[in-house]
Motif scaffolding. Sequence first.
Motif, short mmCIF file in Angstrom:
data_model
loop_
_atom_site.label_atom_id
_atom_site.label_comp_id
_atom_site.label_asym_id
_atom_site.label_seq_id
_atom_site.Cartn_x
_atom_site.Cartn_y
_atom_site.Cartn_z
N THR A 204 93.28 18.20 -6.50
CA THR A 204 91.94 17.63 -6.39
C THR A 204 91.26 18.07 -5.10
OG1 THR A 204 92.67 15.72 -7.67
CG2 THR A 204 90.56 15.53 -6.51
N TYR A 205 91.99 18.11 -4.00
CA TYR A 205 91.43 18.64 -2.76
C TYR A 205 90.97 20.09 -2.96
CZ TYR A 205 92.42 15.01 0.75
OH TYR A 205 92.40 13.87 1.52
N SER A 206 91.77 20.87 -3.65
CA SER A 206 91.40 22.26 -3.91
C SER A 206 90.15 22.35 -4.77
CB SER A 206 92.56 23.01 -4.58
OG SER A 206 93.69 23.05 -3.75
N PHE A 207 90.06 21.46 -5.76
CA PHE A 207 88.86 21.43 -6.60
C PHE A 207 87.62 21.10 -5.78
CE2 PHE A 207 85.96 18.55 -8.94
CZ PHE A 207 85.37 19.48 -9.78
N LEU A 208 87.71 20.10 -4.92
CA LEU A 208 86.56 19.73 -4.09
C LEU A 208 86.14 20.89 -3.19
CD1 LEU A 208 87.62 16.08 -3.15
CD2 LEU A 208 85.72 16.75 -4.65
N ARG A 209 87.10 21.59 -2.63
CA ARG A 209 86.78 22.75 -1.79
C ARG A 209 86.13 23.86 -2.61
NH1 ARG A 209 92.13 21.56 0.50
NH2 ARG A 209 91.87 20.67 2.59
N SER A 210 86.54 23.99 -3.87
CA SER A 210 85.99 25.06 -4.71
C SER A 210 84.51 24.85 -5.02
CB SER A 210 86.78 25.15 -6.02
OG SER A 210 86.42 24.12 -6.93
N LEU A 211 84.03 23.62 -4.90
CA LEU A 211 82.63 23.33 -5.21
C LEU A 211 81.66 23.97 -4.22
CD1 LEU A 211 82.86 19.58 -6.29
CD2 LEU A 211 82.74 21.60 -7.76
N THR A 212 82.18 24.45 -3.09
CA THR A 212 81.29 25.09 -2.12
C THR A 212 80.66 26.36 -2.67
OG1 THR A 212 83.14 26.34 -1.15
CG2 THR A 212 82.62 24.19 -0.17
N ARG A 213 81.21 26.91 -3.75
CA ARG A 213 80.64 28.12 -4.35
C ARG A 213 79.53 27.79 -5.36
NH1 ARG A 213 86.13 28.97 -4.11
NH2 ARG A 213 86.46 28.47 -6.31
N LEU A 214 79.40 26.50 -5.72
CA LEU A 214 78.39 26.05 -6.70
C LEU A 214 78.47 26.86 -8.00
CD1 LEU A 214 75.25 25.46 -4.44
CD2 LEU A 214 77.13 23.91 -4.97
N ASP A 215 79.68 27.22 -8.36
CA ASP A 215 79.91 28.00 -9.58
C ASP A 215 80.28 27.04 -10.70
OD1 ASP A 215 80.51 29.92 -11.46
OD2 ASP A 215 82.53 30.32 -10.65
N LEU A 216 79.26 26.51 -11.37
CA LEU A 216 79.49 25.51 -12.41
C LEU A 216 79.68 26.19 -13.76
CD1 LEU A 216 76.87 22.78 -11.41
CD2 LEU A 216 79.28 22.95 -10.77
N ALA A 217 80.74 25.80 -14.45
CA ALA A 217 81.07 26.41 -15.74
C ALA A 217 80.08 25.97 -16.82
CB ALA A 217 82.49 26.02 -16.14
N GLU A 218 79.91 26.82 -17.81
CA GLU A 218 79.12 26.44 -18.97
C GLU A 218 79.91 25.42 -19.79
OE1 GLU A 218 76.09 27.24 -19.73
OE2 GLU A 218 75.78 28.68 -18.10
N SER A 219 79.21 24.42 -20.29
CA SER A 219 79.87 23.37 -21.07
C SER A 219 80.39 23.93 -22.39
CB SER A 219 78.90 22.23 -21.34
OG SER A 219 79.44 21.32 -22.27
N ARG A 220 81.56 23.46 -22.81
CA ARG A 220 82.10 23.84 -24.10
C ARG A 220 81.38 23.10 -25.24
NH1 ARG A 220 87.50 25.62 -24.48
NH2 ARG A 220 87.81 27.32 -23.00
N VAL A 221 80.88 21.91 -24.95
CA VAL A 221 80.28 21.06 -25.99
C VAL A 221 78.76 21.14 -26.00
CG1 VAL A 221 80.11 18.69 -26.86
CG2 VAL A 221 82.27 19.51 -25.89
N GLY A 222 78.16 21.14 -24.80
CA GLY A 222 76.70 21.23 -24.71
C GLY A 222 75.97 19.99 -25.15
N ARG A 223 76.63 18.85 -25.00
CA ARG A 223 76.03 17.59 -25.44
C ARG A 223 74.73 17.28 -24.71
NH1 ARG A 223 79.21 11.92 -24.31
NH2 ARG A 223 77.42 10.51 -24.41
N LEU A 224 74.67 17.64 -23.42
CA LEU A 224 73.49 17.33 -22.60
C LEU A 224 72.66 18.57 -22.33
CD1 LEU A 224 75.18 14.91 -20.04
CD2 LEU A 224 74.13 14.36 -22.24
N SER A 225 72.85 19.60 -23.11
CA SER A 225 72.13 20.85 -22.92
C SER A 225 70.62 20.63 -22.98
CB SER A 225 72.55 21.87 -23.96
OG SER A 225 71.83 23.06 -23.83
N GLY A 226 69.91 21.18 -22.01
CA GLY A 226 68.46 21.09 -21.99
C GLY A 226 67.91 19.84 -21.36
N GLN A 227 68.78 18.92 -20.92
CA GLN A 227 68.29 17.68 -20.30
C GLN A 227 68.17 17.83 -18.79
OE1 GLN A 227 70.03 13.98 -21.57
NE2 GLN A 227 70.71 14.85 -23.52
#
Length: 227
Positions: A204-227
């Motif tokens: 989890t610490y590694s995940f939090l550090r990885s957010l510094t790249r702001l590289d957000l994955a595309e959703s597999r489901v897309g439930r909130l797509s376009g909102q």
Amino acid sequence: MVAVAIAVAVCGLVLAAAGVRWRRSRRLPQRATVVDLENETSVDPATDAVTSIQKADLLIDRDALQAIWTPMHLERLARTYWRFLSRVTLGLIHVHYTETERSVVLLAAPLRLLTFQAPEYEMDASRGLVRWRISRGLLVSKRGRNGHGYLQIEVCRPPGDDGEGARARLHVEVAVVNFYPSIASGLSRAIYNVTQSRIHVIVTYSFLRSLTRLDLAESRVGRLSGQ
């Protein structure tokens, strides 16, 4: 004993793979700064339920934060967590999706470490949250199944942020709440503390550090797509 063997194996695989992944990630550009990493892990003495919270603040360009402060990007943040888990283990652990569940799988479907109900989302002007309720899995005891515990990611924009300055502060928390590990239930909590609990904090610490790249994955489901 099966849960113990799986937990120990997972720890070894994750630690080995994480070293490879960390060396690769150092070459990627950072668009934010992570500060104030904290861990709060506790056990309820009355129930033996575990609560584990890892948190940090991201210092991020204000315009960039404004651009991603949408329900769609909250859903993408949720997907980013699962993508990170798969990447940090070099694909040995991955997430299997259905319409109603998300299962964390080691190698193949029979080894479902944790299965969650479909995610719940909340978002307003200052707070976003995604929560997965725990259904079952090899790593959770019977007491912790059927939605009694949950995993969630919460992002908050601190009150009093008046919009001045180029950078904003974003508070991020990853929490596992009311979790009953099968290891601690069947054997010793000490074993859980040095295996499953420790590896969760490291990842989890590694995940939090990885957010510094702001590289957000595309959703597999897309439930909130376009909102």
